[in-house]
Write an enzyme that holds these catalytic residues in place. Structure first.
Site, PDB file in Angstrom:
ATOM      1  N   VAL A  43     -42.512 -26.112  15.874  1.00 35.31           N
ATOM      2  CA  VAL A  43     -43.538 -26.796  15.088  1.00 35.31           C
ATOM      3  C   VAL A  43     -44.481 -25.803  14.421  1.00 35.31           C
ATOM      4  O   VAL A  43     -44.855 -25.952  13.270  1.00 35.31           O
ATOM      5  CB  VAL A  43     -44.330 -27.811  15.941  1.00 35.31           C
ATOM      6  CG1 VAL A  43     -45.461 -28.426  15.127  1.00 35.31           C
ATOM      7  CG2 VAL A  43     -43.400 -28.906  16.421  1.00 35.31           C
ATOM      8  N   CYS A  44     -44.849 -24.747  15.178  1.00 32.02           N
ATOM      9  CA  CYS A  44     -45.737 -23.731  14.597  1.00 32.02           C
ATOM     10  C   CYS A  44     -45.122 -23.155  13.351  1.00 32.02           C
ATOM     11  O   CYS A  44     -45.790 -22.920  12.358  1.00 32.02           O
ATOM     12  CB  CYS A  44     -45.943 -22.560  15.524  1.00 32.02           C
ATOM     13  SG  CYS A  44     -46.568 -23.048  17.083  1.00 32.02           S
ATOM     14  N   SER A  45     -43.826 -22.897  13.430  1.00 24.00           N
ATOM     15  CA  SER A  45     -43.187 -22.265  12.282  1.00 24.00           C
ATOM     16  C   SER A  45     -43.291 -23.170  11.075  1.00 24.00           C
ATOM     17  O   SER A  45     -43.600 -22.738   9.985  1.00 24.00           O
ATOM     18  CB  SER A  45     -41.727 -21.960  12.593  1.00 24.00           C
ATOM     19  OG  SER A  45     -41.658 -21.344  13.850  1.00 24.00           O
TER      20      SER A  45
END
Lengths: 151, 178
Positions: A43-45
């Site tokens: 998700v961060c990416s």
């Protein structure tokens, strides 16, 4: 509890590269702090991809984006290069999570930070903040609107 | 928090749209031609368009994530340029079907293959119209809290469920019957 609108944004100085430090107070315009749990997590990416893609919209409004996670500067370097992240990623790694703690977004149970956004005005005041569930990509719209409201 | 993010730019006459204009379901995809997930979603959307042929309008808008997909922006501009010649869906399909090669020369080859005029497409791209449109789509996506590619909106509300065939189809059926 995460710091909310109206609070002073605590200053900090963190490594932006293995040999270069950056402090909050050196930015004169609005700053968007993007706390995220860790480099490479899916998700961060996505979240950072969206912010990288939206970078020029922030830039056009004079705002500086800063990503922060507890990963070290070497890890950030490779991650940034691989994903072409368009803004600095700061290493909140020593002492671990100290800045996340001062902003109230450190996750004690797993040693990472919340997925949190803070928009800070040129006087160093937090004008908007949002904490999202770790698995949810918050998108860039809220932060962009908060930045626009400043001008 | 963006739990039920809304489409910031309503679907309008300028959109690339396929299916009945008065359909009960309007599905908007914000997509990137080089994104592998969009590539994976492409045949699923095709299938859904067939399944819901009478009741679904499908709209595609550009969300090229150029920092991770170096060919995405150029591909989006080519699609828009060919769209000016009335062949948007032909080039759209060609790009997703050939996603593995979106190099500059390959893009021109697809333009030719779908029967569009390469010279006029190249000229339109140089004039900047397609780029402006892609940028406008992009900003609309950010405003709508699109959170990656692909992001789907169903009847104006961001769809956060799985876009794999079965769950997406079930969701659309429920909206339709709802």
């Amino acid at each position: 509890m995460a710091l909310e609108a109206g609070s002073d944004a605590p200053d900090f100085e963190l490594l932006a590269t293995p040999d270069q430090r950056v402090s909050l107070s050196e930015f004169h315009g609005p700053v968007v702090l993007i706390f995220y749990p860790a480099d490479w997590s899916p998700v961060c990416s996505d979240e950072l991809s969206m912010f990288s893609a939206a970078h020029k919209l922030f830039q056009a409004r004079g705002a500086q984006l800063l990503g922060i996670s507890v990963d070290g500067p070497w890890c950030h370097e490779v991650f940034k290069e691989q994903r072409n992240v368009a803004f600095p990623l700061l290493a909140d790694c020593h002492p671990k999570g100290e800045v996340a703690k001062t902003y109230g977004v450190y996750r004690d149970d797993d040693g990472t930070s919340e997925r949190a956004l803070f928009v800070i005005d040129s006087n160093g005041k937090i004008v908007w903040s949002e904490v999202s569930p770790v698995g949810v990509n918050p998108g860039a719209d809220g932060a962009l609107r908060a930045v626009e409201a400043l001008s | 928090m963006s739990e039920r993010a809304q489409l910031s730019i309503p679907v309008g006459p300028d959109d690339h749209s396929i299916g009945p204009l008065d359909a009960k379901l309007t599905v908007v995809e914000y997509g990137d031609y080089q994104c592998p997930y969009c590539g994976q979603a492409y045949p699923i959307v095709e299938q859904l368009r067939t399944d819901f042929a009478d009741s679904m309008r499908f709209v595609f808008r550009n969300l090229p994530l150029a920092n991770v997909h170096p060919h995405a922006e150029a591909a989006a501009e080519v699609a828009e340029a060919v769209g000016l010649q009335g062949k948007f869906w032909e080039i759209h399909d060609a790009l997703y079907e050939n996603q593995h090669d979106l190099s500059a020369s390959a893009l021109l080859h697809y333009v030719e293959e779908v029967g569009a005029d390469v010279n006029s497409a190249t000229k339109d791209i140089a004039d900047g119209g397609p780029r402006q449109r892609v940028e406008a789509d992009f900003e609309g996506a950010i405003r709508s809290d699109a959170n990656g590619t692909p992001t789907f909106f169903v009847n104006g509300v961001r769809y956060d469920g799985s876009w794999l065939y079965e769950p997406f189809s079930e969701f659309l059926t429920n909206v339709l019957e709802g």
